[in-house]
Design an enzyme around this catalytic site. Structure first.
Site, PDB file in Angstrom:
ATOM      1  N   TYR A 148      64.280  49.663   1.778  1.00 49.25           N
ATOM      2  CA  TYR A 148      64.680  49.316   0.407  1.00 49.25           C
ATOM      3  C   TYR A 148      64.507  50.524  -0.518  1.00 49.25           C
ATOM      4  CZ  TYR A 148      64.923  46.547  -3.917  1.00 49.25           C
ATOM      5  OH  TYR A 148      65.270  46.031  -5.147  1.00 49.25           O
ATOM      6  N   PRO A 277      52.398  49.078  -3.593  1.00 45.10           N
ATOM      7  CA  PRO A 277      51.991  49.930  -4.721  1.00 45.10           C
ATOM      8  C   PRO A 277      50.764  49.378  -5.455  1.00 45.10           C
ATOM      9  CG  PRO A 277      54.363  49.639  -4.707  1.00 45.10           C
ATOM     10  CD  PRO A 277      53.811  48.696  -3.673  1.00 45.10           C
TER      11      PRO A 277
HETATM   12  N1  UDP Z   1      51.474  39.382  -3.758  1.00 43.94           N
HETATM   13  C1  UDP Z   1      50.357  38.557  -3.632  1.00 43.94           C
HETATM   14  N2  UDP Z   1      50.541  37.305  -3.140  1.00 43.94           N
HETATM   15  C2  UDP Z   1      51.762  36.808  -2.794  1.00 43.94           C
HETATM   16  C3  UDP Z   1      52.897  37.649  -2.935  1.00 43.94           C
HETATM   17  C4  UDP Z   1      52.705  38.929  -3.411  1.00 43.94           C
HETATM   18  O1  UDP Z   1      49.219  38.952  -3.964  1.00 43.94           O
HETATM   19  O2  UDP Z   1      51.828  35.647  -2.375  1.00 43.94           O
HETATM   20  C5  UDP Z   1      51.290  40.751  -4.321  1.00 43.94           C
HETATM   21  C6  UDP Z   1      51.946  41.859  -3.503  1.00 43.94           C
HETATM   22  O3  UDP Z   1      51.065  42.310  -2.493  1.00 43.94           O
HETATM   23  C7  UDP Z   1      52.190  42.886  -4.583  1.00 43.94           C
HETATM   24  C8  UDP Z   1      52.469  42.063  -5.829  1.00 43.94           C
HETATM   25  O4  UDP Z   1      51.941  40.765  -5.564  1.00 43.94           O
HETATM   26  O5  UDP Z   1      51.031  43.662  -4.809  1.00 43.94           O
HETATM   27  C9  UDP Z   1      53.949  41.948  -6.156  1.00 43.94           C
HETATM   28  O6  UDP Z   1      54.619  41.539  -5.007  1.00 43.94           O
HETATM   29  P1  UDP Z   1      56.166  41.166  -4.973  1.00 43.94           P
HETATM   30  O7  UDP Z   1      56.523  40.918  -3.541  1.00 43.94           O
HETATM   31  O8  UDP Z   1      56.435  40.098  -5.950  1.00 43.94           O
HETATM   32  O9  UDP Z   1      56.934  42.438  -5.534  1.00 43.94           O
HETATM   33  P2  UDP Z   1      56.798  44.025  -5.322  1.00 43.94           P
HETATM   34  O10 UDP Z   1      55.647  44.328  -4.395  1.00 43.94           O
HETATM   35  O11 UDP Z   1      58.109  44.427  -4.760  1.00 43.94           O
HETATM   36  O12 UDP Z   1      56.544  44.535  -6.680  1.00 43.94           O
END
Ligand code: UDP
Length: 315
Positions: A148, A277
């Site tokens: 991605y 991140p």
């Molecule tokens: N995350 C979490 N629990 C969940 C889903 C995601 O703690 O059930 C965390 C994930 O590890 C990340 C953050 O939330 O640090 C955002 O995740 P998301 O997949 O929404 O988006 P992205 O990582 O692409 O910003």
């Protein structure tokens, strides 16, 4: 004398953001051609538009060429949730590279203005905080998120090369985490996961220790930003960050969701996904200055508007 309606193509138009964008453009009296292969989008998101004379839907995978007649293109097609884009990583790269070449080829033939829905993921796991557009990012090119992140970085490269080489009228938006109604309950992203878990009084799954941060933009704010970017003068290309600079840890998000849903859920801790991140917050100075745009809906208000949608979907 009737003026011809502007014809606008939205790739990924049946997705979460795409469907809201279709609504917004039709409300503005444009004709919208919505293109989707339903990999992560859903016809349900646009079912209220089916039969509208200003709306047409085409099932198509952008990795294959397409020819349609339009004046403007919003290029959103690509799964954006880590769960979806990592389920078929090669396809994610093809969508971003082959797909973007196809869409840019179309824009070139049509001399159409084309906007790329890029992402804060181009900054990877950033060492500069908040992230300005001038930051080149820190992306692991061989990790599970690379399909991605690098796919979207290459798509930005293609946009700017088509602009320099063929004089294409381009706009590039870097979209930070966005949430709101029409996110799929099984989308896998943090806002949808937490709300669904809270509504079912199930444990809230925190990955890592929950101290990582994200900045969440409500969908209507984001859509206004995309439309404002498309309307900027021809010499403004971006990239420009679009997002809400309010920054929260995942633990804070979980607590807000539990409070707003009056849930009995507790927190449960799980391993942090690879290359997740640590922090993310947009510097939106450029968007404020060039687009005259800034988000207006804080996280709590956005959650209050989103929770009833999930209540309805889960019923
Ligand atoms: N995350 C979490 N629990 C969940 C889903 C995601 O703690 O059930 C965390 C994930 O590890 C990340 C953050 O939330 O640090 C955002 O995740 P998301 O997949 O929404 O988006 P992205 O990582 O692409 O910003």
């Amino acid at each position: 004398m009737s003026v011809r309606k502007k014809r606008i193509l939205v790739t990924g138009g049946a997705g979460f953001l795409g469907s809201h964008l279709c609504d917004r453009l039709i409300a503005d009296d444009s004709f919208v051609l919505c293109l989707d292969n339903y990999f992560s989008g859903s016809k349900n998101n646009v079912k209220h538009l089916l039969g509208n004379p200003n709306f047409q839907i085409i099932e198509h995978d952008i990795t294959l060429p397409i020819h349609v007649e339009v004046d403007e293109i919003y290029h959103l097609a690509c799964p954006a949730s880590p769960v979806h884009y990592q389920s078929d990583p090669v396809r994610t790269v093809k969508t971003n590279v082959h797909g973007t070449i196809n869409i840019l080829g179309l824009a070139k033939r049509l001399k159409a203005r084309v906007l790329q829905a890029s992402t804060s993921e181009v900054y990877g796991d950033p060492e500069i905080h908040p992230q300005p557009e001038s930051y080149f990012g820190r992306v692991n090119p061989i990790g599970p998120r690379a399909c991605y992140d690098e796919g979207k970085r290459c798509a930005e490269t293609l946009f700017f090369d088509y602009q320099r080489q063929h004089g294409l009228a381009i706009k590039v938006a870097r979209i930070f985490n966005t949430f709101g109604p029409r996110m799929q309950p099984d989308d896998g992203r943090v806002v949808s996961n937490f709300i669904v878990q809270a509504l079912k009084n199930r444990p809230i799954t925190i990955y890592g220790d929950g101290s990582q941060t994200r900045s969440f933009c409500y969908v209507s704010d984001l859509i206004e930003g995309l439309v404002a970017l498309m309307q900027t003068p021809a010499d403004f290309l971006g990239p420009v960050n679009l997002g809400n600079p309010g920054e929260f840890t995942m633990r804070e998000l979980a607590e807000q969701v539990i409070t707003l849903t009056a849930s009995k859920s507790t927190l449960s801790y799980h391993p942090l996904p690879e290359d997740d991140p640590v922090q993310r917050r947009p510097d939106i100075s450029l968007a404020m200055q060039a687009l005259g745009w800034k988000p207006t809906i804080p996280l709590s208000d956005g959650l209050i508007q989103t929770i009833p949608y999930f209540q309805k979907v889960l019923r």
